[in-house]
Write a protein that holds these residues in place. Structure first.
Motif, short mmCIF file in Angstrom:
data_model
loop_
_atom_site.label_atom_id
_atom_site.label_comp_id
_atom_site.label_asym_id
_atom_site.label_seq_id
_atom_site.Cartn_x
_atom_site.Cartn_y
_atom_site.Cartn_z
N PRO A 32 0.82 -1.22 0.00
CA PRO A 32 0.00 0.00 0.00
C PRO A 32 0.85 1.27 0.00
O PRO A 32 0.51 2.24 -0.68
N SER A 49 -8.27 -8.13 -7.75
CA SER A 49 -8.98 -8.02 -6.48
C SER A 49 -8.08 -7.70 -5.30
O SER A 49 -8.56 -7.27 -4.25
N THR A 51 -5.35 -5.44 -5.04
CA THR A 51 -4.94 -4.05 -4.88
C THR A 51 -6.09 -3.22 -4.30
O THR A 51 -7.20 -3.23 -4.84
N GLN A 52 -5.82 -2.49 -3.22
CA GLN A 52 -6.82 -1.65 -2.59
C GLN A 52 -6.65 -0.21 -3.07
O GLN A 52 -5.66 0.45 -2.77
N THR A 54 -7.85 2.96 -2.32
CA THR A 54 -8.55 3.69 -1.27
C THR A 54 -8.67 5.17 -1.63
O THR A 54 -8.10 5.65 -2.61
N ARG A 69 -10.77 -2.60 -13.63
CA ARG A 69 -10.80 -3.80 -12.77
C ARG A 69 -10.94 -5.01 -13.67
O ARG A 69 -11.95 -5.17 -14.36
N ASP A 75 -15.24 -4.00 -4.86
CA ASP A 75 -15.24 -3.69 -3.42
C ASP A 75 -13.92 -3.05 -3.00
O ASP A 75 -13.87 -2.37 -1.97
N ASN A 76 -12.87 -3.30 -3.75
CA ASN A 76 -11.55 -2.78 -3.38
C ASN A 76 -11.24 -1.41 -3.99
O ASN A 76 -10.11 -0.94 -3.93
N ASP A 78 -12.57 2.68 -4.02
CA ASP A 78 -13.45 3.71 -3.46
C ASP A 78 -14.04 4.50 -4.62
O ASP A 78 -13.47 5.49 -5.08
#
Length: 529
Positions: A32, A49, A51-52, A54, A69, A75-76, A78
């Motif tokens: 991150p 899926s 990698t976040q 945010t 994506r 879901d990951n 924002d």
């Protein structure tokens, strides 16, 4: 050259597709903190899926225009933060539908016939045929909660095995279900109470979180099985464990979990549970499709267009989608023209769709018109994502109306904007013509015109008298401004008239003033689209 960062394994064909046009960096296994450090230099980001993305990542992404994506779930990401920054988020919703459907059917058969425990037993040196008696799926009822792309494929497979299919999906018409040979349930409860196998096919949203809780499980038959290859969090895993342990239902098969990755769960110790580590999309074919689709979507977005799988931008849907999309440029031009023709524009935009275009989803065109109108009112760069957000923040309202009838054109778009200067209303109209569907402005402020919009234009209002066209040509020629095209509109002969002229470069203010100094010229405006 614009740069794209890929943080997870992607099909090589997708990477090569992007490298024809963009600079691509494939950097796997970023922490991150490392992502935060690198993201500022990239215009596009492609993930799976793990990698976040945010709000903090998006805040650091000064140049980011698109997130792709490679798969369905987002879901990951924002999305709200991305939308506020004008970043398009697109996924690959149909890339793994076949794989996810096959995984669903496979898990259903595995739990019904107790295949995994029998496999483990035999590999452990035991031959216990009588210990692993299963149930057949033929003549049983499969209940589907959600009948989207994956659910529809599961339904076809189940019907092929002689099952009855019952589905609840409020967004699918009864006629559509009947054509699929699927019975329509009136509620989730009806599916739970009437099915031998229940399979979930809904996204994870605040409304679906823990949809299958203790109360829902109590509604199911004691001989029933639950299958979830959709998203983790839809099933209350503690409630499911208690229901399986207590004989409330016969078994369950899960490919997804609330927290992933997970290697420890009370569910893993139950013999009537089959689990897999989120393999719904894990086929060679699905991974290739997802990678290529994500690459295509990001590439389209970086070219300034709206990708078909954009999740936070208006995309024409259903019948007529491609037809409607052709009007986007026209509507943006009309919006930009209207703003520059209106002194002190008000905060309400009215759009009228007439003829063939009125029969389809025109949300993309609504935003296109707003984008053209707002482009000279705000400092932020506008796109199809942040335009509605910025319009709302400024209290801007939009009203639309439609009529399938149009007397003069196959399709006609009319845009109206009130003026706070005089309380009146400015109106422009346009259409598409010819086999190439070229844009045409056909009405400006009540004057009938026929001209293709260009980047630089000049709008003139004058007295309807001889020599006016020649005088304009002379003034522009003296300043070496080349005329591309011209359209003339008039009222009653000898009263009022107007001209719209396309030129090769912007018309300076001193040229406008020179025109206005000539008797008979009442208004001169330079337009830039």
């Amino acid at each position: 050259m614009r740069k794209i960062l890929i943080t997870e394994a992607l099909a090589e064909s997708g990477v090569e597709l992007l490298r024809r046009e963009f600079e691509v960096d494939v950097v796997l296994g970023l922490s991150p903190e490392e992502l935060l450090e690198k993201i500022g230099g990239y215009h596009g980001l492609i993930i799976r899926s793990a990698t976040q993305v945010t709000a903090e990542v998006i805040e650091r992404a000064d140049n980011l225009k698109a997130i792709g994506r490679a798969g369905i779930g987002v879901d990951n990401i924002d999305i709200e933060a991305a939308t506020k920054r004008g970043i398009i988020v697109a996924n690959a919703p149909e890339s793994n539908t076949i794989a996810a459907a096959e995984q669903t059917l496979g898990l259903m058969l595995a739990v019904a016939r107790r295949i995994p425990v029998a496999d483990a037993s035999l590999k452990g040196g035991e031959w216990k045929r009588s210990a692993f008696k299963g149930v057949e799926v033929s003549e049983k009822t499969l209940g589907l909660i959600g009948l989207g792309h994956v659910g529809a494929i599961v339904a076809r497979g189940a019907l092929g095995m002689g099952m009855r299919v019952l589905a609840y999906d409020p967004y699918i018409s009864e006629d559509r279900m009947r054509a699929m040979n699927v019975a329509r349930a009136g509620s989730v409860a009806e599916v739970l109470e009437s099915s031998d196998f229940v399979s979930l096919h809904v996204p994870r949203t605040p409304q679906t979180m823990n949809m299958i809780d203790a109360d829902a499980l109590e509604r199911m038959r004691t001989s029933a099985y639950l299958i979830n290859v959709a998203r983790g969090g839809i099933v209350d895993e503690t409630a499911l464990y208690n229901a399986l342990k207590g004989g409330v239902i016969a078994g369950a098969a899960l490919d997804v979990f609330k927290e992933e990755p997970t290697t420890e769960s009370p569910l893993f110790g139950l013999s009537n549970v089959v689990v897999t580590p989120h393999l719904g999309a894990s086929t060679v074919e699905a991974q290739d499709r997802a990678g290529v689709t994500a690459a295509e979507q990001v590439g389209i977005a970086l070219r300034g267009l709206v990708p078909t799988n954009a999740l936070n931008a208006p995309v024409p849907a259903g019948e007529g989608a491609e037809f409607v999309a052709q009007f986007a440029g026209l509507c943006e031009a009309l919006g930009g023209l209207l703003h520059q023709l209106t002194d002190r524009p008000g905060n309400a935009l009215r759009i009228e769709y007439r003829g063939e275009v009125a029969n389809f989803d025109t949300r993309l065109l609504d935003v296109s018109a707003q984008k053209g109108l707002l482009s000279r009112m705000v400092h932020e760069p506008l796109n199809f994502v942040n335009t509605p957000v910025l319009a709302k923040e400024r209290g801007f309202k939009i009203e639309t109306s439609r009529s399938s009838e149009s007397s003069d054109f196959t399709s006609l778009v009319t845009i109206k904007l009130p003026s706070a200067e005089n309380g009146g209303e400015s109106v422009v109209s346009g259409t598409l013509v010819g086999p190439r569907m070229r844009p045409r402005i056909v009405d400006i402020l009540g004057y009938t015109m026929d001209i293709e919009p260009e980047k630089h234009m000049l709008f003139i209002r004058n007295e309807d008298q001889p020599g006016m066209i020649g005088r304009i040509g002379a003034v522009l020629g003296d300043h070496r401004i080349n005329i591309g095209n011209m359209a003339v509109g008039r009222g009653e002969p000898g009263t009022r008239a107007a001209m719209t002229i396309t030129v090769d470069e912007p018309v300076p203010d001193e040229v406008l003033q020179e025109l206005l100094s000539i008797p008979g010229f009442n208004e001169a405006r330079a337009i830039t689209l």
